[in-house]
Design an enzyme around this catalytic site. Structure first.
Site, PDB file in Angstrom:
ATOM      1  N   GLU A   1       0.815  -1.214   0.000  1.00  0.00           N
ATOM      2  CA  GLU A   1       0.000   0.000   0.000  1.00  0.00           C
ATOM      3  C   GLU A   1       0.854   1.272   0.000  1.00  0.00           C
ATOM      4  O   GLU A   1       0.396   2.337   0.425  1.00  0.00           O
ATOM      5  CB  GLU A   1      -0.950  -0.003   1.194  1.00  0.00           C
ATOM      6  CG  GLU A   1      -2.090  -0.985   1.057  1.00  0.00           C
ATOM      7  CD  GLU A   1      -3.222  -0.693   2.011  1.00  0.00           C
ATOM      8  OE1 GLU A   1      -4.349  -0.496   1.541  1.00  0.00           O
ATOM      9  OE2 GLU A   1      -2.977  -0.664   3.238  1.00  0.00           O
TER      10      GLU A   1
ATOM     11  N   HIS B   1      -1.226   5.478   7.735  1.00  0.00           N
ATOM     12  CA  HIS B   1      -2.438   4.704   7.447  1.00  0.00           C
ATOM     13  C   HIS B   1      -2.608   3.702   8.573  1.00  0.00           C
ATOM     14  O   HIS B   1      -1.728   2.876   8.832  1.00  0.00           O
ATOM     15  CB  HIS B   1      -2.349   3.974   6.114  1.00  0.00           C
ATOM     16  CG  HIS B   1      -3.448   2.970   5.909  1.00  0.00           C
ATOM     17  ND1 HIS B   1      -4.783   3.293   6.102  1.00  0.00           N
ATOM     18  CD2 HIS B   1      -3.427   1.667   5.550  1.00  0.00           C
ATOM     19  CE1 HIS B   1      -5.528   2.226   5.873  1.00  0.00           C
ATOM     20  NE2 HIS B   1      -4.725   1.225   5.529  1.00  0.00           N
TER      21      HIS B   1
END
Length: 281
Positions: A104, A123
């Site tokens: 990611e 995140h």
């Protein structure tokens, strides 16, 4: 005795990593950024905000087209040696040296590309935040320390970013990362439906402190809404600018919770308090 020795050794290692002298000795202008990044992982794991898959990055102070984040690994294991350099332009590693990259990484690269003001991206899969991403009820600032939040925090919908035939919830390509960056817009936080949140800051310290208070604010908001759907949220005059919030105080508070008493005793206690609060009004 063995546990006390282990805590002492961990504290020594943390102090060594965080020392600015290490950067002076190696000639690495990004040494403090990297040290703060490793500290960020310790803090966010300790606070229960990062789980097995969350991640944090920092933009290089030498070259804004480069950012640092760890290889693919559990957050609790991150060390300085695990950090990799990636390009903002395509979120690809410059010299992976055989290490696996985080899938990611596009979250980070695309946000840095869209937001020159951002120096750090987080995140997380905060369990307090995810419920608010599943309903029409928006995350709103309800506590004083969350005055950096907008009146209503936007939520990213992965279904709007997936191409036909694509699957999954993760942000694993540039298109999804760019869509998330558009949802984030100029805000410090965006929720991700069923997935968590992304938090950004002008420094690692700011991003970490914001992530901690997003988590607390979400819990307080949901507890209040158990009592009533009609809750009082912060209005515009109650929100604050970065200059009005002593980011260093919660950063040091959170960091010291990961260290032992000997490390805490060495802290400069004269560094706290905003200038504008020191004179009588």
């Amino acid at each position: 005795m063995r546990q006390a020795l282990a805590r002492f050794l961990i504290s020594l290692a943390a102090l060594a990593v965080e020392s600015p002298l290490a950067g002076a000795q190696t000639g690495d202008a990004d040494a403090q950024h990297k040290a703060d990044l490793v500290t960020a992982y310790r803090i966010l794991v300790n606070e229960g905000i990062l789980d097995s898959f969350g991640h944090v990055s920092v933009r290089s102070s030498k070259d804004p087209n480069i950012f640092f984040m760890p290889r693919a690994m559990p957050p609790a294991l991150v060390s300085r040696d695990d950090l990799m350099e990636l390009r903002v332009s395509d979120s690809q590693p410059i010299d992976p040296r055989g290490r696996r990259v985080n899938g990611e990484r596009y979250i980070h690269g695309e946000i840095y590309k869209a937001r020159p003001d951002v120096m750090s991206v987080i995140h997380a899969h905060s369990q307090a935040v995810i419920p608010l991403s599943l309903t029409a009820i928006k995350l709103k600032p309800v506590i004083a320390q969350a005055g950096f939040l907008p009146p209503a925090t936007p939520t990213f919908e992965i279904r709007d970013a997936r191409s036909d035939g694509d699957r999954g919830m993760q942000v694993t390509d540039s298109a999804r990362g760019a869509a998330l960056a558009r949802t984030l817009s100029s805000y410090p936080v965006a929720l991700m439906r069923g997935h968590g949140e992304v938090v950004v800051g002008a420094s690692v310290k700011q991003a970490v402190v914001y992530a901690a208070y997003v988590d607390i604010n979400a819990r307080m908001q949901m507890q209040a809404q158990l009592l009533s759907r009609d809750i009082v949220t912060l209005d515009e005059p109650e929100l604050f600018t970065p200059e009005e919030f002593d980011i260093n105080r919660p950063w040091e508070h959170l960091k010291q919770k990961t260290l032992d008493d000997a490390a805490k005793a060495k802290l400069d206690r004269a560094q706290f308090g905003l200038d504008q609060t020191q004179t009588k009004r």
